[in-house]
Write an enzyme that holds these catalytic residues in place. Structure first.
Site, PDB file in Angstrom:
ATOM      1  N   GLY A  77       0.809  -0.983  -0.037  1.00 53.40           N
ATOM      2  CA  GLY A  77       0.091   0.292  -0.062  1.00 53.40           C
ATOM      3  C   GLY A  77       0.929   1.207  -0.001  1.00 53.40           C
ATOM      4  NE  ARG A 141      -2.161  -4.494  -0.711  1.00 52.68           N
ATOM      5  CZ  ARG A 141      -1.590  -3.925   0.340  1.00 52.68           C
ATOM      6  NH1 ARG A 141      -0.516  -4.477   0.893  1.00 52.68           N
ATOM      7  NH2 ARG A 141      -2.072  -2.960   0.843  1.00 52.68           N
ATOM      8  CG  ASP A 172       3.097  -9.526   4.930  1.00 56.06           C
ATOM      9  OD1 ASP A 172       3.386 -10.381   5.935  1.00 56.06           O
ATOM     10  OD2 ASP A 172       1.805  -9.369   4.781  1.00 56.06           O
ATOM     11  CE  LYS A 198       4.465   0.188   2.447  1.00 58.67           C
ATOM     12  NZ  LYS A 198       3.606  -0.498   1.611  1.00 58.67           N
ATOM     13  CB  THR A 199       3.242   0.035   6.623  1.00 57.47           C
ATOM     14  OG1 THR A 199       1.840  -0.052   6.755  1.00 57.47           O
ATOM     15  CG2 THR A 199       3.726  -0.291   8.006  1.00 57.47           C
ATOM     16  CG  ASP A 201      -1.486  -0.333   8.400  1.00 62.92           C
ATOM     17  OD1 ASP A 201      -1.691   0.336   7.640  1.00 62.92           O
ATOM     18  OD2 ASP A 201      -1.542  -1.453   7.838  1.00 62.92           O
TER      19      ASP A 201
END
Ligand code: FBP
Length: 550
Positions: A77, A141, A172, A198-199, A201
């Site tokens: 993402g 992804r 992941d 990165k994320t 979240d």
């Protein structure tokens, strides 16, 4: 490419770097490392990259670095700042050796396998400095896990003379980076692999990775929107706003937004799980606050809900785990045509306990739980409308209380889901600087011959000058987890810690925020130009974790 006035002004922003990079550097190796858990299994699976030391840099002599070609991949993402990782990587490579070249694989990890790439020249990179999005090369992804994929990667690296690949991704994707690094070492290909955290979240973090990039900007965007909604709610005084926030599993985004905006209710999935709460318990808490406020004449408010909530309710978690195992590569299920057939099929295969939970769910939500998994086997929680489920359940309970004369208020609701609104925002100063530093650090790690490392920049609540750059062996972050029905080595996800300062701060204040005293905060939009105390602030989460906020 047409540009907005802000984008034009912002393109000349020079991101800050850790002070050590002002001079030539020497790599310093620290202590040998081990994985966070399951050491024996992880060591067996990663014999070549397990146990490597932590590395940092200090001032050193000018060195001649051999010329390298590097490939970069954006994975998963979008998160604000990806373009700055690439510009930091590009500038770092050019500084170390002006003949270094950077290639970008297109559309995520599949670009490596399918040999789709472009060379990232100065003109291209300049166009994307300090911008949001991943559109410079695109993302995807695709999971890199098959040796045929790795071998296709070797082919293109040999064709382009690529000596190192940088994978910019979440837990992941960095797990994949580690598997790739191990394979390339085992095959003595000479191709290095470096990861970048990165994320939005915020769940890729540990002692060495203080935060993942993008979390700061995304939370600031959502907090601005929540603040605006709160001001509207406080003006019109007629709606309860149920706001679901992205973040897949962990509640870091929701908690950070609550710290910034002080809503009436904030649900933290990790607490729900720890207290073994049912969906009914969560709804009872919401109803209690709604009734209390109504008793003080306040028929409005805000509720923040993490998108992963449903997976943390113990009975739901068990159901989802069963569904994950049941639906992994299940051709029989996929061949069924109607929703009803699918529902009957699932019900017949579940354990009796989970069958009850599944059957009790509104049909729409139950169906959402059986939709396609992402390539990593995760339920696509962003598709599950938990905010509507909570509204529906709360409304039913309030109607009963009204009948009993306990509740006399009005419950008009509006639901929101914030996720995609923040993932490609123009990076805040923090993310612009942090990402550029991560990319620059990756360039130095490559030039120093490292592989299987994640680029790490620490001490993030201090001015950038004092940030500590280095590398962390990815195996250090790994443990074994069940995925798609099998035990797999993966980077351990960092959930919200209930003994951590951010959650404790929230607990200390939540009753006040829920009550009739007016405590909303309106954070306003991200500021790119102006005083440092407005423009350069890191997240409340980081400040609380590092003792910079009380
Ligand atoms: P990453 O873990 O790849 O950074 O993605 C995070 C995220 O934005 C989650 O918050 C959200 O659940 C998911 O991606 C949505 O996925 P998609 O982009 O495929 O719709």
């Amino acid at each position: 490419m047409e540009k907005s006035p802000l984008q034009i002004a912002r393109s000349s922003y020079q991101p800050k770097l850790p002070g050590v990079f002002k001079k030539d550097v020497l790599l310093v190796e620290g202590e040998a490392t081990q994985s966070v858990a399951d050491q024996e299994d992880i060591q067996k699976l990663f014999p070549n990259t397990y146990g490597m030391p932590l590395v940092t840099f200090k001032e050193g002599e000018r060195k001649e670095y051999p010329q390298v070609n590097v490939g970069v991949i954006l994975s998963g993402g979008q998160a604000p700042g990806g373009h700055n990782v690439i510009s930091g990587l590009f500038d770092g490579l050019k500084k170390l050796n002006p003949n270094n070249r950077l290639f970008g694989f297109l559309g995520g990890p599949s670009g490596l396998v399918d040999h789709k790439y472009i060379e990232l020249t100065k003109d291209i990179v300049d166009d994307y400095r300090n911008t949001g999005g991943f559109d410079i090369i695109g993302s995807g992804r695709t999971k890199l896990e098959e040796t045929e994929q790795f071998d296709k990667g070797i082919e293109i690296c040999q064709e382009l003379g690529i000596k190192a690949i940088v994978i910019i991704g979440g837990d992941d994707s960095n797990t994949n980076a580690c598997v790739l690094a191990e394979y390339y070492l085992k095959k003595k290909t000479g191709i290095q692999v470096i990861g970048c955290p990165k994320t939005i979240d915020g769940d890729l973090k540990n002692d060495m990775i203080e935060t993942s990039f993008g979390f700061d900007t995304a939370c600031k965007v959502y907090s601005e929107l929540i603040g605006n909604i709160q001001r509207d709610a406080n003006s019109a005084k007629k709606y309860w706003h149920f706001i679901r926030l992205m973040g897949r599993s962990a509640s870091h985004i929701t908690l950070e937004c609550a710290l910034q905006s002080q809503p009436n209710i904030c649900i933290v999935s990790e607490e729900v799980e720890a207290k073994n709460m049912t969906l009914n318990d969560v709804v009872d808490y919401i109803v209690k606050v709604v009734v209390d406020r109504a008793n003080h004449g306040l028929n409005f408010g805000t509720v923040l809900i993490p998108e992963g909530l449903i997976e943390f309710i113990p009975a739901m978690k068990k159901l989802i785990a069963e569904l994950n195992d049941l639906l992994a590569d299940n051709e029989e299920f996929n061949a069924l045509e109607t929703n009803d057939e699918k529902r009957q099929y699932v019900k017949a295969k579940l354990t009796p306990e989970s069958r009850v939970v599944y059957s009790d769910l509104p049909k729409g939500i139950a169906r959402q739980l059986t939709l396609d998994r992402d390539p990593h086997g995760n339920v696509q929680v962003s598709l599950i409308e938990t905010e509507k489920l909570l509204i529906e359940m709360a409304a039913k309970k309030l109607a009963i209380l009204k009948g009993e004369g306990v509740y006399k208020g009005k419950f008009s609701t509006i639901s929101h889901f914030f996720g995609y609104e923040g993932r490609c925002a123009i990076p805040s100063n923090f993310d612009a600087d942090y990402c550029y530093s991560l990319g620059y650090t990756a360039a130095v790690l490559i030039s120093e011959g490292k592989t299987g490392y994640m680029s790490s920049v620490r001490n993030l609540t201090a001015p950038a000058e004092q940030w500590i750059a280095g590398g962390v062996p990815i195996t250090m972050m790994m443990n074994m987890e069940r995925r798609n029905g099998k035990m797999k080595p993966v980077i351990q996800k960092a959930l919200v810690r209930l003994d951590g300062a951010p959650f404790k701060y929230y607990v200390a204040h939540r009753d006040d925020w829920a009550s009739y005293s007016q405590t909303y905060i309106y954070p306003g939009p991200i500021q790119y130009f102006g005083p440092a105390e407005v423009c350069d602030l890191p997240t409340h989460t980081l400040m609380l974790e590092q003792g910079k906020m009380k």
